[in-house]
Design a protein around this motif. Structure first.
Motif, PDB file in Angstrom:
ATOM      1  N   ALA A 207      -5.802  -7.323  -0.578  1.00  0.00           N
ATOM      2  CA  ALA A 207      -6.664  -6.333   0.076  1.00  0.00           C
ATOM      3  C   ALA A 207      -5.837  -5.358   0.903  1.00  0.00           C
ATOM      4  O   ALA A 207      -6.090  -4.145   0.904  1.00  0.00           O
ATOM      5  CB  ALA A 207      -7.695  -7.038   0.959  1.00  0.00           C
ATOM      6  N   LEU A 208      -4.826  -5.885   1.593  1.00  0.00           N
ATOM      7  CA  LEU A 208      -3.967  -5.008   2.393  1.00  0.00           C
ATOM      8  C   LEU A 208      -3.174  -4.062   1.494  1.00  0.00           C
ATOM      9  O   LEU A 208      -2.985  -2.884   1.827  1.00  0.00           O
ATOM     10  CB  LEU A 208      -3.020  -5.851   3.247  1.00  0.00           C
ATOM     11  N   VAL A 214      -4.313   3.509  -0.645  1.00  0.00           N
ATOM     12  CA  VAL A 214      -5.199   4.648  -0.379  1.00  0.00           C
ATOM     13  C   VAL A 214      -4.629   5.512   0.740  1.00  0.00           C
ATOM     14  O   VAL A 214      -4.522   6.733   0.620  1.00  0.00           O
ATOM     15  CB  VAL A 214      -6.615   4.167  -0.011  1.00  0.00           C
ATOM     16  N   LYS A 215      -4.265   4.867   1.854  1.00  0.00           N
ATOM     17  CA  LYS A 215      -3.615   5.546   2.979  1.00  0.00           C
ATOM     18  C   LYS A 215      -2.534   4.621   3.523  1.00  0.00           C
ATOM     19  O   LYS A 215      -2.692   3.405   3.528  1.00  0.00           O
ATOM     20  CB  LYS A 215      -4.627   5.899   4.070  1.00  0.00           C
ATOM     21  N   TYR A 216      -1.475   5.195   4.043  1.00  0.00           N
ATOM     22  CA  TYR A 216      -0.285   4.410   4.367  1.00  0.00           C
ATOM     23  C   TYR A 216      -0.392   3.581   5.639  1.00  0.00           C
ATOM     24  O   TYR A 216       0.303   2.575   5.793  1.00  0.00           O
ATOM     25  CB  TYR A 216       0.931   5.340   4.515  1.00  0.00           C
ATOM     26  N   LEU A 217      -1.218   3.972   6.578  1.00  0.00           N
ATOM     27  CA  LEU A 217      -1.196   3.399   7.923  1.00  0.00           C
ATOM     28  C   LEU A 217      -1.284   1.872   7.968  1.00  0.00           C
ATOM     29  O   LEU A 217      -0.577   1.235   8.765  1.00  0.00           O
ATOM     30  CB  LEU A 217      -2.312   4.015   8.772  1.00  0.00           C
ATOM     31  N   PRO A 218      -2.119   1.216   7.137  1.00  0.00           N
ATOM     32  CA  PRO A 218      -2.229  -0.247   7.258  1.00  0.00           C
ATOM     33  C   PRO A 218      -0.945  -1.011   6.975  1.00  0.00           C
ATOM     34  O   PRO A 218      -0.901  -2.225   7.212  1.00  0.00           O
ATOM     35  CB  PRO A 218      -3.309  -0.596   6.216  1.00  0.00           C
ATOM     36  N   ILE A 219       0.100  -0.334   6.515  1.00  0.00           N
ATOM     37  CA  ILE A 219       1.353  -1.047   6.253  1.00  0.00           C
ATOM     38  C   ILE A 219       1.939  -1.634   7.536  1.00  0.00           C
ATOM     39  O   ILE A 219       2.791  -2.526   7.494  1.00  0.00           O
ATOM     40  CB  ILE A 219       2.376  -0.116   5.562  1.00  0.00           C
ATOM     41  N   VAL A 220       1.460  -1.164   8.692  1.00  0.00           N
ATOM     42  CA  VAL A 220       1.946  -1.715   9.965  1.00  0.00           C
ATOM     43  C   VAL A 220       1.569  -3.189  10.110  1.00  0.00           C
ATOM     44  O   VAL A 220       2.138  -3.892  10.957  1.00  0.00           O
ATOM     45  CB  VAL A 220       1.394  -0.913  11.162  1.00  0.00           C
ATOM     46  N   LEU A 241       0.040  -3.652  -4.205  1.00  0.00           N
ATOM     47  CA  LEU A 241       0.511  -2.293  -3.935  1.00  0.00           C
ATOM     48  C   LEU A 241       1.163  -1.699  -5.175  1.00  0.00           C
ATOM     49  O   LEU A 241       0.962  -0.514  -5.490  1.00  0.00           O
ATOM     50  CB  LEU A 241       1.500  -2.308  -2.767  1.00  0.00           C
ATOM     51  N   GLY A 242       1.917  -2.520  -5.892  1.00  0.00           N
ATOM     52  CA  GLY A 242       2.514  -2.029  -7.132  1.00  0.00           C
ATOM     53  C   GLY A 242       1.465  -1.604  -8.143  1.00  0.00           C
ATOM     54  O   GLY A 242       1.606  -0.568  -8.807  1.00  0.00           O
ATOM     55  N   VAL A 243       0.395  -2.379  -8.234  1.00  0.00           N
ATOM     56  CA  VAL A 243      -0.673  -2.054  -9.185  1.00  0.00           C
ATOM     57  C   VAL A 243      -1.363  -0.745  -8.812  1.00  0.00           C
ATOM     58  O   VAL A 243      -1.587   0.122  -9.668  1.00  0.00           O
ATOM     59  CB  VAL A 243      -1.700  -3.200  -9.258  1.00  0.00           C
ATOM     60  N   VAL A 263       5.915  13.191  -4.305  1.00  0.00           N
ATOM     61  CA  VAL A 263       5.312  14.216  -3.442  1.00  0.00           C
ATOM     62  C   VAL A 263       4.529  13.561  -2.308  1.00  0.00           C
ATOM     63  O   VAL A 263       4.625  13.966  -1.141  1.00  0.00           O
ATOM     64  CB  VAL A 263       4.390  15.139  -4.265  1.00  0.00           C
ATOM     65  N   ALA A 264       3.763  12.526  -2.644  1.00  0.00           N
ATOM     66  CA  ALA A 264       2.933  11.866  -1.632  1.00  0.00           C
ATOM     67  C   ALA A 264       3.786  11.218  -0.547  1.00  0.00           C
ATOM     68  O   ALA A 264       3.483  11.330   0.648  1.00  0.00           O
ATOM     69  CB  ALA A 264       2.044  10.821  -2.304  1.00  0.00           C
ATOM     70  N   PHE A 265       4.862  10.550  -0.932  1.00  0.00           N
ATOM     71  CA  PHE A 265       5.689   9.859   0.050  1.00  0.00           C
ATOM     72  C   PHE A 265       6.515  10.825   0.894  1.00  0.00           C
ATOM     73  O   PHE A 265       6.883  10.511   2.022  1.00  0.00           O
ATOM     74  CB  PHE A 265       6.607   8.854  -0.640  1.00  0.00           C
ATOM     75  N   ARG A 266       6.781  11.999   0.349  1.00  0.00           N
ATOM     76  CA  ARG A 266       7.495  13.008   1.151  1.00  0.00           C
ATOM     77  C   ARG A 266       6.565  13.689   2.143  1.00  0.00           C
ATOM     78  O   ARG A 266       7.014  14.365   3.060  1.00  0.00           O
ATOM     79  CB  ARG A 266       8.129  14.062   0.231  1.00  0.00           C
ATOM     80  N   GLY A 267       5.252  13.498   1.941  1.00  0.00           N
ATOM     81  CA  GLY A 267       4.279  14.096   2.855  1.00  0.00           C
ATOM     82  C   GLY A 267       4.054  15.552   2.571  1.00  0.00           C
ATOM     83  O   GLY A 267       3.597  16.295   3.419  1.00  0.00           O
TER      84      GLY A 267
END
Length: 267
Positions: A207-208, A214-220, A241-243, A263-267
């Protein structure tokens, strides 16, 4: 009212005081009137119902705000919508709608069916989806609160606690509905992750992983799993996450999907 009578200390009978209450012999002591407890419970129930009504009214107001998203061309929802249109039409996902779409491609791919609807209609459907997500998330929070605090389980109490969660964060939800954002998708995944972390760690990690896709923030939250040495959850996180990052390649193609991720990871 309960009538009580304490017996005297009678030699030969163990010297124990006793109380006679409604035909039963009990140890002498303080006997509370059952009506008092019942009265308190009734008031708690009334308070719970009042909170549920308040929460329902507030949710209705949020939905009314969300149904105006179609009148705001700069609403966040239209970044998702036109991103999905770009995926459908083979255009550059990150150049449409003034480059408003800044997330991994997963959400745009998943929302492609919404492009069958007119933008305003799709925005209204999105609002109703947000309402369903908020109800589900708040309900799960209410259930988990009862479980962790040992409050037992009551559907009315769960709904009351859910209403408290909704109303207390009212400004946040107002913004979410007003702009048609996607934070509730992420929040539901995070709540499920925290709910499952002890009982089903693999599902918790998965789930995490979806939330981060979807959005990066929960990686904390990932360091928490590592510090706790919850390897099942951490492994499931990496797999999920890989899937969600590579899965869109089935629609976009591997080369374009990797380009989009860059592109997404570069922001």
């Amino acid at each position: 009212m309960t009538h009580i009578r304490c017996g005297m200390d009678v030699p030969g009978r163990g010297g124990a005081l006793s109380v006679h209450a409604e035909g039963r012999q009990l140890p002498c002591g303080i006997v509370r009137d059952g009506n008092t407890s019942a009265g308190k419970e009734r008031w708690r129930h009334v308070a719970d119902v009042a909170l549920v009504v308040l929460g329902a009214g507030f949710l209705a107001w949020l939905v009314s705000r969300g149904l105006r998203v179609g009148d705001q061309p700069n609403a966040d929802f239209f970044d998702f919508y036109f991103g999905a249109v770009a995926v459908r039409d083979g255009q550059d996902l990150y150049r449409v709608n003034d480059g408003g779409y800044i997330y991994p491609p997963l959400l745009a791919v998943v929302l492609r069916p919404m492009t069958l609807l007119e933008p305003t209609t799709a925005a209204n459907v999105w609002t109703m989806l947000l309402a369903a997500l908020l109800i589900t998330t708040a309900w799960l929070v209410g259930e988990e609160t009862q479980r962790r605090l040992g409050l037992g389980f009551s559907r009315v109490r769960t709904a009351a606690l859910a209403s408290v969660a909704v109303v207390m964060l009212g400004q946040t939800w107002k913004s979410e509905f007003q702009w048609g954002n996607s934070n509730l998708l992420v929040l539901l995944a995070v709540v499920l992750s925290l709910r499952w972390v002890e009982r089903w760690p693999a599902w918790s990690g998965a789930a995490l992983g979806v939330a981060v896709g979807v959005k990066y923030l929960p990686i904390v939250l990932l360091p928490y799993l590592l510090v706790r040495r919850n390897w099942w959850a951490a492994g499931a996180f990496a797999g999920a996450l890989g899937v969600v990052l590579l899965g869109p390649a089935m629609v976009l193609g591997w080369e374009r999907n990797l380009e989009y991720l860059g592109v997404a990871f570069r922001g």
